[in-house]
Scaffold this motif. Structure first.
Motif, PDB file in Angstrom:
ATOM      1  N   ARG A  59       0.956  -1.246   0.026  1.00  9.08           N
ATOM      2  CA  ARG A  59      -0.022  -0.142  -0.223  1.00  9.08           C
ATOM      3  C   ARG A  59       0.680   1.348   0.043  1.00  9.08           C
ATOM      4  N   ALA A  60       1.951   1.221   0.729  1.00  9.45           N
ATOM      5  CA  ALA A  60       2.819   2.499   0.759  1.00  9.45           C
ATOM      6  C   ALA A  60       3.324   2.685  -0.642  1.00  9.45           C
ATOM      7  N   ARG A  61       3.844   1.528  -1.301  1.00 12.17           N
ATOM      8  CA  ARG A  61       4.630   1.705  -2.484  1.00 12.17           C
ATOM      9  C   ARG A  61       3.517   1.999  -3.364  1.00 12.17           C
ATOM     10  N   THR A  62       2.275   1.698  -3.547  1.00  9.00           N
ATOM     11  CA  THR A  62       1.454   2.119  -4.402  1.00  9.00           C
ATOM     12  C   THR A  62       0.803   3.687  -4.148  1.00  9.00           C
ATOM     13  N   ALA A  63       1.118   4.201  -2.817  1.00  8.95           N
ATOM     14  CA  ALA A  63       0.600   5.329  -2.556  1.00  8.95           C
ATOM     15  C   ALA A  63       1.795   6.352  -2.991  1.00  8.95           C
ATOM     16  N   ARG A  64       3.089   6.172  -3.263  1.00  8.07           N
ATOM     17  CA  ARG A  64       4.076   6.860  -3.628  1.00  8.07           C
ATOM     18  C   ARG A  64       4.141   6.869  -5.222  1.00  8.07           C
ATOM     19  N   HIS A  65       3.512   5.838  -5.802  1.00 10.41           N
ATOM     20  CA  HIS A  65       3.762   5.834  -7.321  1.00 10.41           C
ATOM     21  C   HIS A  65       3.285   7.326  -7.876  1.00 10.41           C
ATOM     22  N   ALA A  66       3.848   7.891  -8.630  1.00  9.98           N
ATOM     23  CA  ALA A  66       3.717   8.958  -9.238  1.00  9.98           C
ATOM     24  C   ALA A  66       4.161   9.327 -10.752  1.00  9.98           C
ATOM     25  N   TYR A  67       4.568   7.990 -11.422  1.00 14.82           N
ATOM     26  CA  TYR A  67       5.275   8.094 -12.773  1.00 14.82           C
ATOM     27  C   TYR A  67       4.301   8.381 -13.804  1.00 14.82           C
ATOM     28  N   TRP A  68       3.006   8.800 -13.427  1.00 15.76           N
ATOM     29  CA  TRP A  68       2.217   9.084 -14.527  1.00 15.76           C
ATOM     30  C   TRP A  68       2.425  10.302 -15.266  1.00 15.76           C
ATOM     31  N   PHE A  69       2.851  11.316 -14.324  1.00 18.22           N
ATOM     32  CA  PHE A  69       3.396  12.619 -14.369  1.00 18.22           C
ATOM     33  C   PHE A  69       4.307  12.648 -15.623  1.00 18.22           C
ATOM     34  N   PRO A  70       5.630  12.227 -15.415  1.00 16.89           N
ATOM     35  CA  PRO A  70       6.648  12.121 -16.498  1.00 16.89           C
ATOM     36  C   PRO A  70       6.209  11.393 -17.839  1.00 16.89           C
ATOM     37  N   LEU A  71       5.290  10.481 -17.908  1.00 17.33           N
ATOM     38  CA  LEU A  71       4.902   9.870 -18.931  1.00 17.33           C
ATOM     39  C   LEU A  71       4.104  10.807 -19.684  1.00 17.33           C
ATOM     40  N   VAL A  72       3.103  11.483 -19.153  1.00 16.44           N
ATOM     41  CA  VAL A  72       2.216  12.381 -19.999  1.00 16.44           C
ATOM     42  C   VAL A  72       3.044  13.593 -19.965  1.00 16.44           C
ATOM     43  N   LEU A  73       3.990  14.291 -19.497  1.00 19.24           N
ATOM     44  CA  LEU A  73       4.843  15.497 -19.714  1.00 19.24           C
ATOM     45  C   LEU A  73       5.676  15.121 -21.021  1.00 19.24           C
ATOM     46  N   PHE A  74       6.269  14.228 -20.941  1.00 23.88           N
ATOM     47  CA  PHE A  74       7.240  13.926 -22.207  1.00 23.88           C
ATOM     48  C   PHE A  74       6.526  13.353 -23.322  1.00 23.88           C
TER      49      PHE A  74
END
Length: 281
Positions: A59-74
């Motif tokens: 649950r902690a690992r899932t909560a900290r996932h934020a890689y959608w931002f660099p995917l959308v940005l690039f």
């Protein structure tokens, strides 16, 4: 002569009640100690504790996932690069070969190399700020420095390798000419080598995020980046009957450019939807 029913050690008789009113045989056949019961139950409790700890880590690992931002940005930065892929013949004031960035921009005269230099470094800065903000928001930090350092280092190498490999004098620096072996070869022909840099960074980010999903995304994007760098993907569109007659765009620009962009945007949108649903749950 001693009584046959007496204790050989001289104690009380075998069936003689003790001080507590119970026989000696009853005293020796009591229930097990509480410590023994706790020992029997301990393995099950440890297994439950370990399962709870694993669930908390997930649950902690899932909560900290934020890689959608660099995917959308690039992905958006890739789409924004479209105007820079106009053929040199249609550009006003083409850049001279001495000022071009051959690894980032492909053919000399394309200003796309300068765009990608700013886009990669600017995108990394925004990504770093995003991860810092997300760490304060959820209370868990993602070690994204490796991703930032890897992508930035590859970008800097694309700048310094071409001029350094042309150094011939003084003689003690002539060894720099051997740096030409580090050139990416045909990967730079179409001006899409920045996609390879982004792909390398995604692999490092997948390791930092401990995300199998991001690793799959990185694998798919790497395949599309290599395809766009080594093959004219417009050939597939021509076979399907798609053509761009009378267009000012190079026939090899749009398909090779938009395919990697689509992968990033689709993966980023999917990762955002999954993250939002898990956060609500």
């Amino acid at each position: 002569m001693a009584d046959k029913d007496s204790d050989p050690a001289g104690g009380r008789e075998r069936d003689e009640p003790g001080a507590d009113g119970q026989t000696g045989q009853q005293e020796t056949s009591g229930e097990p100690e509480p410590a023994e019961t706790g020992t029997a139950e301990r393995p099950g409790g440890q297994a439950e504790l370990l399962a709870e700890m694993k669930a908390l880590r997930r649950r902690a690992r899932t909560a900290r996932h934020a890689y959608w931002f660099p995917l959308v940005l690039f992905g958006l930065l890739t789409c924004a690069a479209t105007p820079f892929y106009i053929p040199p013949a249609h550009q006003a004031g083409a850049v001279s070969q001495s000022l071009s960035l051959p690894i980032l921009g492909g053919f000399p005269g394309l200003t796309v190399g300068y765009y990608w230099l700013a886009a990669l470094l600017g995108g990394l800065l925004l990504t770093l700020l995003w991860y810092r903000w997300n760490a304060r928001r959820v209370g868990l930090a993602t070690p994204a420095r490796g991703y930032i350092a890897t992508t930035a280092a590859l970008t800097i190498l694309t700048l310094v390798i071409p001029p350094l490999s042309q150094v011939r004098s003084p003689r003690w620096l002539s060894w720099l000419q051997h740096l030409h072996v580090l050139w990416p070869g045909d990967l730079v022909v179409r001006g899409t080598f920045p996609f390879v840099i982004i792909a390398a960074g995604l692999w490092v980010l997948a390791w930092a995020e401990r995300s199998r999903a991001l690793a799959v995304i990185a694998a798919v994007y790497t395949a599309t980046a290599l395809l766009s760098s080594l093959y004219n993907t417009e050939n597939v569109l021509f076979r399907l009957g798609w053509d761009f007659p009378g267009s000012d765009w190079s026939p090899t620009s749009l398909p090779n450019l938009l395919l990697p962009a689509f992968v990033l945007l689709a993966a980023g949108a999917g990762a955002f939807a999954v993250q939002r649903r898990r956060t609500r749950a």
